[in-house]
Motif scaffolding. Sequence first.
Motif, mmCIF file in Angstrom:
data_model
loop_
_atom_site.group_PDB
_atom_site.id
_atom_site.type_symbol
_atom_site.label_atom_id
_atom_site.label_comp_id
_atom_site.label_asym_id
_atom_site.label_seq_id
_atom_site.Cartn_x
_atom_site.Cartn_y
_atom_site.Cartn_z
ATOM 1 N N GLY A 166 35.364 43.181 48.699
ATOM 2 C CA GLY A 166 36.362 42.111 48.683
ATOM 3 C C GLY A 166 35.842 40.916 47.902
ATOM 4 N N GLY A 167 36.748 40.102 47.398
ATOM 5 C CA GLY A 167 36.373 38.830 46.784
ATOM 6 C C GLY A 167 35.897 38.919 45.349
ATOM 7 N N THR A 168 35.988 40.105 44.722
ATOM 8 C CA THR A 168 35.490 40.218 43.341
ATOM 9 C C THR A 168 36.511 39.683 42.330
ATOM 10 O OG1 THR A 168 36.333 42.478 43.165
ATOM 11 C CG2 THR A 168 34.036 42.229 43.846
ATOM 12 N N GLY A 169 37.770 39.541 42.777
ATOM 13 C CA GLY A 169 38.789 38.977 41.892
ATOM 14 C C GLY A 169 39.917 39.934 41.536
ATOM 15 N N LYS A 170 40.065 40.997 42.302
ATOM 16 C CA LYS A 170 41.118 41.988 41.984
ATOM 17 C C LYS A 170 42.505 41.330 41.939
ATOM 18 C CE LYS A 170 39.670 44.538 45.456
ATOM 19 N NZ LYS A 170 38.358 43.904 45.674
ATOM 20 N N SER A 171 42.840 40.617 43.016
ATOM 21 C CA SER A 171 44.186 40.032 43.085
ATOM 22 C C SER A 171 44.360 38.923 42.050
ATOM 23 C CB SER A 171 44.434 39.468 44.491
ATOM 24 O OG SER A 171 44.262 40.485 45.448
ATOM 25 N N THR A 172 43.320 38.125 41.887
ATOM 26 C CA THR A 172 43.369 37.035 40.901
ATOM 27 C C THR A 172 43.648 37.589 39.505
ATOM 28 O OG1 THR A 172 41.780 35.809 42.226
ATOM 29 C CG2 THR A 172 41.964 35.161 39.922
ATOM 30 N N LEU A 173 42.950 38.660 39.162
ATOM 31 C CA LEU A 173 43.146 39.260 37.834
ATOM 32 C C LEU A 173 44.509 39.926 37.729
ATOM 33 C CD1 LEU A 173 39.676 40.761 36.867
ATOM 34 C CD2 LEU A 173 40.615 38.510 36.491
ATOM 35 N N LEU A 186 33.099 41.422 34.157
ATOM 36 C CA LEU A 186 32.350 40.426 34.925
ATOM 37 C C LEU A 186 33.275 39.266 35.240
ATOM 38 C CD1 LEU A 186 28.867 40.328 33.193
ATOM 39 C CD2 LEU A 186 29.338 40.897 35.589
ATOM 40 N N ASN A 187 33.293 38.863 36.487
ATOM 41 C CA ASN A 187 34.183 37.769 36.901
ATOM 42 C C ASN A 187 33.377 36.725 37.667
ATOM 43 O OD1 ASN A 187 36.562 36.330 37.349
ATOM 44 N ND2 ASN A 187 36.945 37.368 39.301
ATOM 45 N N GLN A 188 33.908 35.516 37.642
ATOM 46 C CA GLN A 188 33.277 34.392 38.361
ATOM 47 C C GLN A 188 31.855 34.160 37.854
ATOM 48 O OE1 GLN A 188 34.111 34.289 42.663
ATOM 49 N NE2 GLN A 188 35.429 36.049 42.378
ATOM 50 N N LEU A 210 34.769 36.649 32.610
ATOM 51 C CA LEU A 210 35.623 35.549 33.064
ATOM 52 C C LEU A 210 34.772 34.559 33.844
ATOM 53 C CD1 LEU A 210 38.600 37.712 34.333
ATOM 54 C CD2 LEU A 210 38.406 36.535 32.148
ATOM 55 N N ALA A 211 34.815 33.322 33.408
ATOM 56 C CA ALA A 211 34.000 32.306 34.071
ATOM 57 C C ALA A 211 34.629 31.886 35.395
ATOM 58 C CB ALA A 211 33.835 31.100 33.153
ATOM 59 N N MET A 212 33.792 31.351 36.241
ATOM 60 C CA MET A 212 34.262 30.739 37.485
ATOM 61 C C MET A 212 34.976 29.439 37.116
ATOM 62 S SD MET A 212 33.971 30.459 40.903
ATOM 63 C CE MET A 212 32.507 31.058 41.699
ATOM 64 N N ARG A 213 36.279 29.409 37.300
ATOM 65 C CA ARG A 213 37.044 28.214 36.911
ATOM 66 C C ARG A 213 38.091 27.935 37.979
ATOM 67 N NH1 ARG A 213 35.305 27.458 31.730
ATOM 68 N NH2 ARG A 213 34.952 29.317 30.474
ATOM 69 N N VAL A 214 38.240 26.645 38.300
ATOM 70 C CA VAL A 214 39.180 26.276 39.364
ATOM 71 C C VAL A 214 40.614 26.656 39.005
ATOM 72 C CG1 VAL A 214 37.838 24.462 40.469
ATOM 73 C CG2 VAL A 214 39.273 23.904 38.484
HETATM 74 N N1 ADP Z 1 37.209 33.596 37.786
HETATM 75 C C1 ADP Z 1 37.383 32.944 38.948
HETATM 76 N N2 ADP Z 1 37.123 31.625 39.039
HETATM 77 C C2 ADP Z 1 37.280 30.962 40.204
HETATM 78 N N3 ADP Z 1 37.689 31.539 41.341
HETATM 79 C C3 ADP Z 1 37.973 32.855 41.328
HETATM 80 C C4 ADP Z 1 37.848 33.634 40.139
HETATM 81 N N4 ADP Z 1 38.195 34.901 40.440
HETATM 82 C C5 ADP Z 1 38.528 34.921 41.738
HETATM 83 N N5 ADP Z 1 38.385 33.690 42.278
HETATM 84 C C6 ADP Z 1 38.593 33.282 43.676
HETATM 85 O O1 ADP Z 1 37.801 34.142 44.493
HETATM 86 C C7 ADP Z 1 38.489 34.459 45.675
HETATM 87 C C8 ADP Z 1 38.606 35.971 45.815
HETATM 88 O O2 ADP Z 1 39.429 36.463 44.779
HETATM 89 P P1 ADP Z 1 40.481 37.616 45.028
HETATM 90 O O3 ADP Z 1 41.214 37.800 43.741
HETATM 91 O O4 ADP Z 1 41.279 37.365 46.253
HETATM 92 O O5 ADP Z 1 39.477 38.847 45.262
HETATM 93 P P2 ADP Z 1 39.814 40.335 45.783
HETATM 94 O O6 ADP Z 1 41.264 40.570 45.556
HETATM 95 O O7 ADP Z 1 38.927 41.220 44.966
HETATM 96 O O8 ADP Z 1 39.423 40.358 47.241
HETATM 97 C C9 ADP Z 1 39.833 33.755 45.613
HETATM 98 O O9 ADP Z 1 39.723 32.536 46.322
HETATM 99 C C10 ADP Z 1 40.026 33.474 44.134
HETATM 100 O O10 ADP Z 1 40.789 32.312 43.893
#
Ligand code: ADP
Length: 218
Positions: A11-18, A136-138, A165-169
């Motif tokens: 969890g938390g790798t950025g799947k949903s965000t991407l 690579l994310n965050q 992808l950089a860690m960006r707000v």
């Molecule tokens: N490149 C990024 N920069 C900053 N925050 C990120 C980035 N990618 C993901 N996040 C944050 O990390 C957290 C987990 O991301 P999420 O997409 O929910 O992961 P997953 O779906 O893999 O569990 C969320 O709070 C999201 O906003």
Amino acid sequence: MKIIAIVSQKGGTGKSTLACSLAVAAAEQGLKTSVIDIDLQGTTKKWYGRREAEDGPEVNALTGGQLEAAIPLLRKQGVQLVIIDTPGADTPGVTAAIQVADLCLVPARPSVADIEASAPTINAIHRLGKSFSYVLNQVPPGRSIRTMDAYRVLQLTGAVASTPLAMRVDHMDALATGQGVTERDPTSKASAEIRELLEWLLNKIEGKAHGQKQTRVA
Ligand SMILES: Nc1ncnc2c1ncn2[C@@H]1O[C@H](COP(=O)(O)OP(=O)(O)O)[C@@H](O)[C@H]1O
Ligand SMILES: [Mg+2]
């Protein structure tokens, strides 16, 4: 119609965000795009509920068992790109998502824990005879030896997207407001990275990606 499944058992790798930002960027390019959320947490579905924009991708929450039947329907509707957001766990639904995918995208942070934890995901993809790419994310913005080391390790697998992808707000804010980063600020660095990743992925699906391309963070 092309299908990208975003998978990683962590969890938390950025799947949903991407899933959200890639889908918005694809729609902006004129691709009829549909996101399928098979994660019971429903991050992408909830993001869709917060959206104010009338256009852009459609998001449907389905079970893994419904995937096979849904794909021909989406094809019939003229959908050109399907992005499947999956749970960070080993479930039959994730297997179903990998099975229908043209390409699996595996996000990983530049940390030993994420890279080690991705092994079962990659094994499952191999077992099912599917192709994949890490992204690579965050990653820490700017030049980082940590990012380069992680990139080189992942490159040994032969499949890592050339755009980390950089860690960006912007990513956190976009998720909170039901937007893609490219809608939130089309000129931001996060937007440029997402567009570049999308282009790389679409080329890879068409067999045109160059795995040796130098990473931009280098
Ligand atoms: N490149 C990024 N920069 C900053 N925050 C990120 C980035 N990618 C993901 N996040 C944050 O990390 C957290 C987990 O991301 P999420 O997409 O929910 O992961 P997953 O779906 O893999 O569990 C969320 O709070 C999201 O906003
Ligand atoms: Mg998620």
